[in-house]
Design an enzyme around this catalytic site. Structure first.
Site, PDB file in Angstrom:
ATOM      1  N   SER A 182      37.755 -27.873 -20.062  1.00  0.00           N
ATOM      2  CA  SER A 182      39.015 -26.931 -20.262  1.00  0.00           C
ATOM      3  C   SER A 182      40.246 -27.190 -19.472  1.00  0.00           C
ATOM      4  CB  SER A 182      38.209 -25.512 -20.102  1.00  0.00           C
ATOM      5  OG  SER A 182      39.089 -24.418 -20.697  1.00  0.00           O
ATOM      6  N   GLU A 213      34.605 -24.727 -31.689  1.00  0.00           N
ATOM      7  CA  GLU A 213      35.743 -24.539 -30.714  1.00  0.00           C
ATOM      8  C   GLU A 213      37.279 -24.343 -31.438  1.00  0.00           C
ATOM      9  OE1 GLU A 213      36.036 -26.304 -26.683  1.00  0.00           O
ATOM     10  OE2 GLU A 213      34.072 -27.411 -27.207  1.00  0.00           O
TER      11      GLU A 213
END
Length: 329
Positions: A179, A274
């Site tokens: 991330s 995502e």
């Protein structure tokens, strides 16, 4: 006239149907088992539909992330050694069975640059060390908004320099990140390149955040199926991290727009569910255009940084990381 099926063909079809039924039932049971964790992670990344970064919201997110770190038990058989680097909490993760002393992984944890600590970092650091046999250095960089850009990157560079002072060469070190940690891994590599220094041996990026301008198609297309992250959260943490930025496409914030020529071989893993999926796909395209060896793995029905969770796909993805680095050695 339709061909009459033999008994063997009938049995084969029946076996396929039974296998499909079993797979669906297993997936449903797994989803139910993970529901508490998914709810917790959704709460951590939820901003209540706003872009607020008030102290109470940040405190809630940080507590939730540390709780997640305790819920997802680190792997058994891993040694965990904490220390401080000029006041910055750090930790080495090593396999109890012994480890490769010639190489190391510098692991940059996620959390939108606004949350995350060593307890959270321990999950993926232990998995990385397990599948590679490498010692993994984690570090608790300063968080925004208390410490905005470039504080976190400065801490990341301090951790890199510590590895160099420990006797590792740049080509002995892999930088990994998930991330926002994937963003940091790329930005650190860019900084090393700008300074004319040697670059890491490879990059391992799990659901990397590469575009703070959020221009990828998946930000809209996957908004309804992403179980964890919202666009509001992305906007909130980017403002907390670099609120004075005039251009979100600045390569020091969004490495997708930087010069990637000369970067080391890179493995990128991302889930189909995502909103950050485009960040990974577009990064792969840019790396390939720059002549950088890059392998992109898109995992069906997986969510943001699924590698953290106790699911089969996470284990397979981590094994792929180990195999990738073995190929690069």
């Amino acid at each position: 006239m339709a061909k009459k099926l033999t008994e063997e063909e009938k049995q084969a079809r029946l076996d396929v149907k039974n296998a499909e039924k079993t797979a669906k039932e297993t997936a449903k049971a797994e989803q139910k088992r993970l529901q508490p964790m998914m709810k917790l992670l959704k709460a951590i990344h939820s901003m209540g539909g706003s872009e607020s970064m008030e102290a109470k919201d940040l405190a809630r997110q940080r507590r939730g992330q540390e709780l997640l770190g305790r819920l997802v038990t680190p792997m058994i058989g891993m040694a965990w050694e904490t220390f401080e680097l000029n006041g910055m909490p750090c930790a080495w993760t090593r396999p109890d069975r012994g480890h490769d002393r010639r190489h190391a992984i510098l692991y940059c944890h996620g959390g939108g640059y606004t949350s995350g600590a060593l307890g959270y970092a321990r999950i993926l650091s232990s998995k990385l060390s397990h599948v590679t046999g490498y010692p993994v250095l984690s570090f608790q960089y300063r968080l925004a908004p208390e410490h905005p850009y470039p504080a976190a990157l400065e801490d990341g560079m301090a951790a890199w320099d510590h590895l160099m002072h420990q006797g590792f060469g740049a080509r002995d070190v892999v930088i990994a990140g998930d991330s926002a940690g994937g963003n940091m891994a790329l930005c650190l590599t860019q900084m090393l390149k700008e300074q004319g220094r040697l670059l890491p041996h490879a990059l391992i990026l799990m659901s990397p955040w590469t575009d703070m301008s959020a221009q990828g198609k998946s930000y809209k297309e996957n908004a309804d199926i992403d179980p964890m992250i919202t666009l509001e959260y992305v906007k909130g943490v980017r403002s907390a991290y670099a609120g004075e930025a005039e251009d979100w496409t600045d390569p020091h914030l969004s490495p997708l727009y930087g010069s990637l020529k000369g970067f080391p071989p890179t493995l990128v893993q991302v889930g189909t569910n995502e909103i950050l999926q485009s960040d990974s796909i577009r990064l792969r395209d840019r790396l390939v255009m720059a002549g950088v060896p890059c392998r992109l793995e898109v995992w069906k029905d997986m969510w943001h940084v699924f590698q953290m969770f106790p699911v089969r796909q996470a284990s397979e993805a981590m094994d792929d990381i180990g195999h990738f680095l073995l190929e690069m050695s």
